[in-house]
Structures are given as C-alpha cells and as structure tokens.
Design an enzyme around this catalytic site. Structure first.
Site, short mmCIF file in Angstrom:
data_model
loop_
_atom_site.label_atom_id
_atom_site.label_comp_id
_atom_site.label_asym_id
_atom_site.label_seq_id
_atom_site.Cartn_x
_atom_site.Cartn_y
_atom_site.Cartn_z
N GLU A 169 0.86 -1.19 0.00
CA GLU A 169 0.00 0.00 0.00
C GLU A 169 0.88 1.22 0.00
O GLU A 169 1.72 1.40 0.88
CB GLU A 169 -0.90 0.01 1.25
CG GLU A 169 -2.00 -1.03 1.17
CD GLU A 169 -2.90 -1.02 2.40
OE1 GLU A 169 -4.00 -1.60 2.31
OE2 GLU A 169 -2.52 -0.46 3.44
N ASP A 228 -5.59 9.10 10.81
CA ASP A 228 -4.33 8.44 11.14
C ASP A 228 -3.83 8.77 12.53
O ASP A 228 -4.04 9.87 13.05
CB ASP A 228 -3.26 8.84 10.11
CG ASP A 228 -3.42 8.07 8.82
OD1 ASP A 228 -3.38 6.83 8.86
OD2 ASP A 228 -3.62 8.71 7.77
N TYR A 287 -11.16 -4.30 3.10
CA TYR A 287 -10.24 -3.92 4.18
C TYR A 287 -11.07 -3.76 5.44
O TYR A 287 -11.83 -2.81 5.57
CB TYR A 287 -9.55 -2.61 3.80
CG TYR A 287 -8.45 -2.15 4.73
CD1 TYR A 287 -8.66 -1.96 6.09
CD2 TYR A 287 -7.17 -1.87 4.23
CE1 TYR A 287 -7.65 -1.53 6.93
CE2 TYR A 287 -6.14 -1.43 5.05
CZ TYR A 287 -6.39 -1.26 6.41
OH TYR A 287 -5.39 -0.82 7.23
#
Lengths: 254, 389
Positions: free
Chosen positions: A49, A60, A176
């Site tokens: 990725e 994040d 995912y």
C-alpha cells in the site's frame, strides 16, 4: 485474473495469509521508499500500500501523520507518488500496489487524470479513506474504466447489510476490515470479537478480506486472521521503523 | 432533508463514522418533530441565553456615512458573547437525548469552545475542547474561561496548529469514542447532517431578525450582511430571508489581501475540494494540500467554508465579498466611537462591508448586519495589531 486476485488465490492454495505492507511514500525520501519496497517484497510482503501524504490526515495516528508531514515538507505530491509507483512496478512486476490516501488528493489532481496515470504507473487499486459507499460513485466508475479496483473499508460498526452493499461490484479487489474504531496505529491489544467479525464479513460477501489497524507484527497478523480472513495489514509499525528508527540498519522492516 | 447542496456537502468520512452519523441524523430529525424538545430548547434560549436579541439602529454611524441606514442584529448580547451558543444549546440537548456521556468540540477563536463548555456545565456533561496551540496562545482569555467552566482544553500543536488541526484531532477522538461521545461542531461545516443541523439551530437569528424588521421598520432590509469563516452566523441570518427579495452578502476574511496569499477567503480565493467530511471551497496548494490561512480575526481563520455557502455562491443567491484586516479594524473603531459597542473582530468584517456600501445607497435603504459577537476577547489582538502597524 488481475494481480490482486492472483496474489490472494495463490496464497490460498499455499494455505497462508496475504501480508499487506503499508508505507507512506516519501518518508524518509522517495528513494528510501523504493528501497523499502524492495526490502518488504524480498521479506515476503504480498501487497504494497502506497500512502499518499496529505496535510490533514484525520484518520491516522501519530506515526503515519508524522510521516505524511515529513514527506510533504520534502515536496512529495501525487506526481511523486506516481513516479515511485512506476519505478517500483518496473522492479516488482507481480506485486499488487494499492494507492492509499485521502480523497482530496485525488479530487484535486482530477479523478480522470489520476486514474489514467495511476493505471499507467502500474497501480492496481485505490483506497480512499474518506470515500464511503454514499460518495464513492464519483470515483469508482472512473477507476474501473482504467482497470483499477476500489478497496472498500469495513468498520467494526458497519451493519452486515451495508457490508454486502459495500462489497457489491468490488470483486476485482478485496475488503479492508478495520479491527478497531479509531485511528491507525499499533495497539497493546485488539478486541476479542475480531475473529467472529472477520468470519461474518467473509461469509456474507464471499470476498477476500484483510484485517487492518493495530497489527504490529507478522506473527500477530497471522495469529489474528488464521482461518478468519485472507490477510492482514501492517502499517504504522513499518512506517515507524522506516521513518523514525533508521531502517537501513534493521534486518527487516517487520 | 438533503445531504448535498448541488455538488457540495456530502459525507466524506471514514466508514467508522457512518454509523454515528446515521444515529445523529435520526435523533436530530426526531427532535425536530418533538414538541417537548423544541420547548426545552426555546426555554433555555430565552431564560439562559437571554434571547431574543435586539435590533439596534446605528443612527450616529449611519448619519456620519451619509447613506443607507445600518441596523445590527445583536448576537453579541447572547450569554457567552456570541451566536455560537444558539448551536451548542441545541447540540448538547441532542447529546443528552441520545444518551451520550461526553461532549467534545473544536475551537478556533475559542468562542465555540466557551459556548460548548458552558452548556456542558449547564447539563452536567464532561467536556473536552481541541484547540490549535497557536490559538491557545493568541486567545488566552477564552482558554481561561473554558477551564473555569470545567472543560479540559487540549492544545493541538501539529500541522498548522490552528482550527483545522483542532478539527482533525476532534474527529480522531470521535472516531475512537463514538459510542459514548457527542461531537459538537461549531459551524455549518463537516459531514451531513451537521451543516443542516447547525443551520437549523442558528436560523433563530434570521427568524427573529425578519420579524423584528417588520415590527420595527415595517419592511425587510435591502441587504443582510454577515461575516463568513465556516459560516454559521451568516447561514443563521440568511435563513430568515432566503425566499425574500433581500440581497444576501457574506464577507470573507481578506487578511493582508487576496494577492498576498495571506487570507482566509475560501470562496473568493479557493477552489472546490474535500475536507472534514464535506465537499466545498477550500484554500489549498495546486497539489491538494490544505494551506495555512491568515486573518487578524482567529474566528475566520479556516481554510474551508460551509457547503451551503459554496452552493449559494455558485448559484448567485448570495454574494461573497472580501474585507481585509485594516478595513475590519477601522470598522471596529467606528462602532466603538460612534455607537458605544465593542464588536468582535469577526463581526467587524461584516460591519466594514456595510460601511463600504452605505454611502452609495439612498437614506431609506437598510443594511442589516449580523453582529455575531462582542469584542472583549480581542483586546490583546487589537493592541498587537496597532503595535505592528
């Protein structure tokens, strides 16, 4: 079969899990990213990725944020990400690459222009963190036109009916599944119900499923997904070593 | 209900937040139909916030300018000193209705943080406020107020250490704690239903102003003018006049001028992009990185704008002008000296636009300006500005 499908099906034949490695492109440098990809692929990473650095990475944790800021400070932009991808593709013809980032970077570049150039650079799929089912219609058809897959995110609180809709038409990629609610980053422990949740997602969709968020080692990833999902993602742990700890001395990144 | 305004708005968030947003939408829509909820909201706005706020005709200033009459909607007279509390009361009541145990908020100038800390105290809910480290420095009095009210202030020192980074951090908190935490967004930005919900709670401004105009002047204003950072006070005012023949004017912060690059005028100086859950006009680099903004007024210092404003700008229903630091400061001074009202620097931008427009308009024209907040918080900023100029 595309590269992603080949990778998942050969791992399945060999009875092993797919190891997905995330790194932020440009941290420590674009050249360092290329070397790191070499090292990761040699070390057994099945999918790479490529994180596109963005100024406002609100999904994040601290490690990947800091990597993004460092990359941006060096002028790493979408063109830089695409050229790293193109060179990595030259070196690693079989490894699937997923461009991973926030939608504004793609939208600002131009969806059509991005999809064309990403396909030409050898990217296989795109994961946009902030492009849920309701909004993805403006990007997905453009990606498909250029032969790119779109990787849907599944959260721990995504209802099963929505999981099914998210998976529709996405068979050229994988799902995912986030193991936790929250931001990216290594965690001391993961919730107890992860395995059951992964089972249910795979059963409901029949798709390849990888588990991500909070996984810090291959051992932990293997143990977590064995019999429950097709693979696992390691991100922050790699980025930390790569950008903070002087990775060149390290035996391996994972 | 609509999730988008033309191409703008939407729900550009991580999948984890789609559940909480659906839960919020449901609770919000139900609350709108619930007479008891509305009654409690109205009673708090009346008995605690001090609504309704008056209209003030600026007779001396208007005579001095020699043109249109300027009338202020006095949101500065609300408890906590700005319009922000209209929205935080509504969202906090919604949080309680949903059984949430904790409030979080982002804040720039600190007014929304103070307004959230205030209602958190009122309802007995713990509150954490994320604030850029630079804003913590330049808005110290509001940091003290929040702490006094029992809120925890978390300085955010990464990125540009201002409002956008505070919002990023609040979103991270919310993603991790969405089961028991309610995120009180301070403006008409963010993913649906926030722009719609905050508009609803702020539309009390326009509703009152419209009725008061008719009562006091027997007519509607020619123009309704408000400053636009995220744009909640402007949308609140505009909402009252959307279907009337009233010109709607939003005023963006021009900082040191559009050409300098140091401004916060997202509509006039930006382009469409996606940030904090919505598609809207953004200030960004050609590569798509969000840029640091600048304005003498911390409350307008945001690189985006509410998606409905983006839509109103494109359709032409509202026009958006730019006022620079020096013009805002001059308007601030005039309101102090001519009328005995110390306005917030944010609101001074709207007033400056009215001051610009008034002289060329007839004496019977009326410019209605939303005075969104009072200027007590800006004493140090004004002093620093004067020192530097």
């Amino acid at each position: 079969m595309n590269r992603i499908q080949k990778t998942f099906s050969s791992a399945k034949e060999q009875g092993r899990s797919v190891f997905v490695a995330y790194l932020t492109v440009g941290c420590p440098t674009p050249e360092g990213t290329l070397k790191a990809i070499d090292k990761l692929v040699e070390g057994g990473a099945d999918v790479i990725e490529l994180g596109i650095p963005f100024s406002d990475p609100f999904a994040d944790g601290a490690v990947i944020r800091s990597a993004a800021y460092k990359a941006i400070a060096q002028g790493v932009d979408m063109d830089a990400v695409l050229s790293v991808a193109a060179e990595a593709r030259r070196r690693h013809p079989e490894t699937p690459f997923v461009a991973f980032g926030y939608y504004n970077m793609i939208f600002s570049y131009g969806n059509e222009k991005f999809a064309g150039k990403a396909a030409a650079a050898g990217i296989d799929a795109v994961l946009a963190v902030d492009l849920p089912l309701e909004e993805r219609g403006e990007l997905v058809p453009v990606l498909k036109k250029h032969g790119l897959a779109f990787i849907p995110l599944i959260a721990p609180n995504t209802p099963m009916e929505r999981v099914r809709r998210s998976a529709e038409g996405m068979e050229d990629g994988f799902l995912y599944a986030m193991t936790v609610k929250g931001v990216t980053g290594v965690r001391g422990s993961l919730p107890d119900d992860v395995a059951g949740r992964l089972d249910a997602i795979r059963r409901e969709t029949g798709m390849s499923v990888v588990a991500g968020f909070g996984i810090s080692s291959r051992g932990q990833g293997e143990a977590l997904v064995k019999g429950h999902a097709d693979g696992y993602v390691i991100g922050s742990a790699i980025v930390k070593k790569l950008c903070e700890e002087g990775w060149e001395k390290a035996e391996s990144l994972v | 209900m609509k999730t988008h305004y033309g191409i703008y708005g939407g729900q550009y968030v991580a999948e984890t937040l789609m559940g909480p947003l659906a839960e919020l939408e449901k609770a919000y829509l139900e609350s709108r139909e619930d007479a008891a909820f509305r009654a409690e909201l109205e009673s708090i706005l009346h008995d605690y916030v001090g609504r309704e706020t008056p209209l003030t005709h600026l007779k001396r200033l208007s005579a001095h300018l020699g043109g249109a009459q300027i009338v202020l909607k006095r949101e500065d007279l609300n408890h906590t000193g700005a319009h922000k509390v209209n929205n935080t009361v509504g969202q906090a009541l919604l949080a309680r209705r949903m059984g949430k145990k904790r409030l979080i908020a982002e804040t720039g100038a600190g007014m929304h943080g103070v307004a959230t800390a205030t209602v958190a105290a009122l309802l007995g809910l713990p509150c954490e406020v994320y604030m850029g480290a630079i804003d913590v420095e330049r808005q110290a009095p509001n940091v003290q107020r929040m702490r006094m009210l029992g809120a925890k202030v978390n300085p955010v020192s990464e990125g540009s250490a201002t409002l956008k980074d505070a919002m990023n951090e609040a979103i991270r908190d919310w993603v991790a704690n969405c089961d028991d935490t309610f995120y009180v967004i301070g403006t008409v930005a963010g993913p649906y239903p926030y722009p719609q919900m905050v508009r609803d709670f702020q539309s009390v401004i326009g509703r009152e102003a419209r009725r008061q105009m008719l009562e006091k002047f027997g007519r509607l204003p020619d123009q309704a003018i408000a400053c636009v950072g995220g744009g909640s006070n402007a949308i609140g005012l505009f909402a009252g006049f959307m279907d009337d023949p009233v010109k709607l004017v939003g005023v963006e912060a021009g900082g040191k001028g559009l050409a300098s690059g140091e401004h916060a005028a997202s509509i006039n100086g930006g382009r469409p992009g996606v940030l904090h859950g919505a598609k809207t006009y953004l200030l960004e680099t050609p590569q798509g990185q969000i840029v640091d903004t600048y304005s003498v007024s911390a409350g307008l210092d945001y690189p985006g704008v509410g998606p409905e404003h983006a839509y109103l700008a494109d359709t032409g229903r509202a026009e958006y002008s730019v006022i620079c630091d020096d013009e805002a400061i001059a308007a601030f001074d005039m309101l102090c000296r001519f009328e005995g009202i110390i306005p917030a620097l944010e609101s001074s931008h709207a007033l400056a636009e009215a001051i610009k427009r008034a002289p060329s308009l007839p004496a019977d024209a009326i410019l209605l300006v939303n005075l969104s907040g009072r200027g007590d918080k800006d004493m140090d900023n004004i002093a620093n500005y004067r020192k530097a100029h």
